[in-house]
Design an enzyme around this catalytic site. Sequence first.
Site, PDB file in Angstrom:
ATOM      1  N   THR A   1     -30.980  46.063   4.761  1.00  0.00           N
ATOM      2  CA  THR A   1     -31.239  46.551   3.562  1.00  0.00           C
ATOM      3  C   THR A   1     -32.545  45.905   2.840  1.00  0.00           C
ATOM      4  O   THR A   1     -32.932  46.191   1.833  1.00  0.00           O
ATOM      5  CB  THR A   1     -30.330  45.358   2.728  1.00  0.00           C
ATOM      6  OG1 THR A   1     -30.732  44.105   3.905  1.00  0.00           O
ATOM      7  CG2 THR A   1     -28.688  44.987   3.287  1.00  0.00           C
TER       8      THR A   1
ATOM      9  N   ALA B   1     -38.697  36.466   2.587  1.00  0.00           N
ATOM     10  CA  ALA B   1     -37.642  36.633   1.896  1.00  0.00           C
ATOM     11  C   ALA B   1     -37.605  38.267   1.288  1.00  0.00           C
ATOM     12  O   ALA B   1     -38.286  38.692   1.471  1.00  0.00           O
ATOM     13  CB  ALA B   1     -36.942  36.510   0.412  1.00  0.00           C
ATOM     14  N   LYS B   2     -36.498  39.009   1.457  1.00  0.00           N
ATOM     15  CA  LYS B   2     -36.839  40.186   1.788  1.00  0.00           C
ATOM     16  C   LYS B   2     -37.484  41.365   0.428  1.00  0.00           C
ATOM     17  O   LYS B   2     -38.031  42.688   0.518  1.00  0.00           O
ATOM     18  CB  LYS B   2     -36.003  41.597   1.729  1.00  0.00           C
ATOM     19  CG  LYS B   2     -34.880  41.328   3.095  1.00  0.00           C
ATOM     20  CD  LYS B   2     -34.022  41.963   3.365  1.00  0.00           C
ATOM     21  CE  LYS B   2     -33.416  42.452   4.807  1.00  0.00           C
ATOM     22  NZ  LYS B   2     -31.785  42.407   4.931  1.00  0.00           N
ATOM     23  N   ARG B   3     -36.609  40.316  -0.798  1.00  0.00           N
ATOM     24  CA  ARG B   3     -37.887  41.043  -1.957  1.00  0.00           C
ATOM     25  C   ARG B   3     -39.074  40.234  -1.763  1.00  0.00           C
ATOM     26  O   ARG B   3     -40.005  40.974  -3.279  1.00  0.00           O
ATOM     27  CB  ARG B   3     -37.142  39.784  -3.417  1.00  0.00           C
ATOM     28  CG  ARG B   3     -37.187  38.559  -2.818  1.00  0.00           C
ATOM     29  CD  ARG B   3     -37.083  37.661  -3.931  1.00  0.00           C
ATOM     30  NE  ARG B   3     -36.800  36.224  -4.333  1.00  0.00           N
ATOM     31  CZ  ARG B   3     -35.454  35.576  -3.533  1.00  0.00           C
ATOM     32  NH1 ARG B   3     -34.910  36.494  -2.458  1.00  0.00           N
ATOM     33  NH2 ARG B   3     -35.589  34.335  -3.146  1.00  0.00           N
TER      34      ARG B   3
END
Length: 281
Positions: free
Chosen positions: A12, A251-253
């Site tokens: 993701t 975090a991926k963000r």
Amino acid sequence: METVTRFAPSPTGRLHLGHAYSALFAEAAARDAGGRFLLRIEDIDRGRCRSGFEDGILEDLAWLGLRWETPVRRQSDHMADYRQALDRLQAAGLLYPCFCTRKDLRAEAEGSVRAPHGPDGPLYPGICRGLPDAVAAARIAAGDAFALRLDMAQAAARVGPLTFTDRARGTIAVDPESCGDVVLARKDVATSYHLAVTWDDALQGVTLVTRGEDLLHATHVHRVLQALLGLPEPAYHHHPLLTDDAGRRFAKRDRAETIQAMRDSGTSTDDVRARAGYPAA
Ligand code: GLU
């Protein structure tokens, strides 16, 4: 018994330093024991996953110096397996359809003074648990969206007391109710993280599940599923989460902290490994 570990990312987004640590941790656990290291792509939620991310993840892991066995299991190729496991639980009378929307659940939690909480927020209050079969069938026939939930109290009664062993924490008594009636499938995605991960770890012969301690609570659910489905019990090692200099989880963000961004800015493999606490490749 041979040690088999795995790293199981969801495509993701691109991997960050926290993922690198988790992957290196799993690989080292296998290597230290003279065992095997597997990679699994957890992409059951097609709406959130992108194949570009999958390619990027494989590229980043290889760049980090990791080597894994092939073929890599990609969960979206095996939806029929999870469906069969789900059917077995359904045939055992342990699932029920739930038509509650997020909005319904929010309203319910706000209206109740002492809504019991689990690791992911308020526990499901059981609104649809007692729905008469005919009512549920009519709503499904009418095309209403629904999730299939595990009736945890019944499941717990069926399997009796359970434990699991965590290498860092020792033996832990399973508390089935801590996560409540978890969702095991949705109308549009016929499995869930809990079901697919439990099934695959058993199918792939994983003997030591290593993952971040943010997933410790999920292991309670996974032990119940293992017992219900007659699957073997692996050992566990829930590792601490790597944090940045300010003590925040990656975090991926946070785009700047992706392995890709570090590679693009000229950081070397060994520097990234060192930041994750691992020696040069
Ligand atoms: N696919 C999960 C994730 O990316 C990890 C699953 C696990 O290690 O059990 O968070």
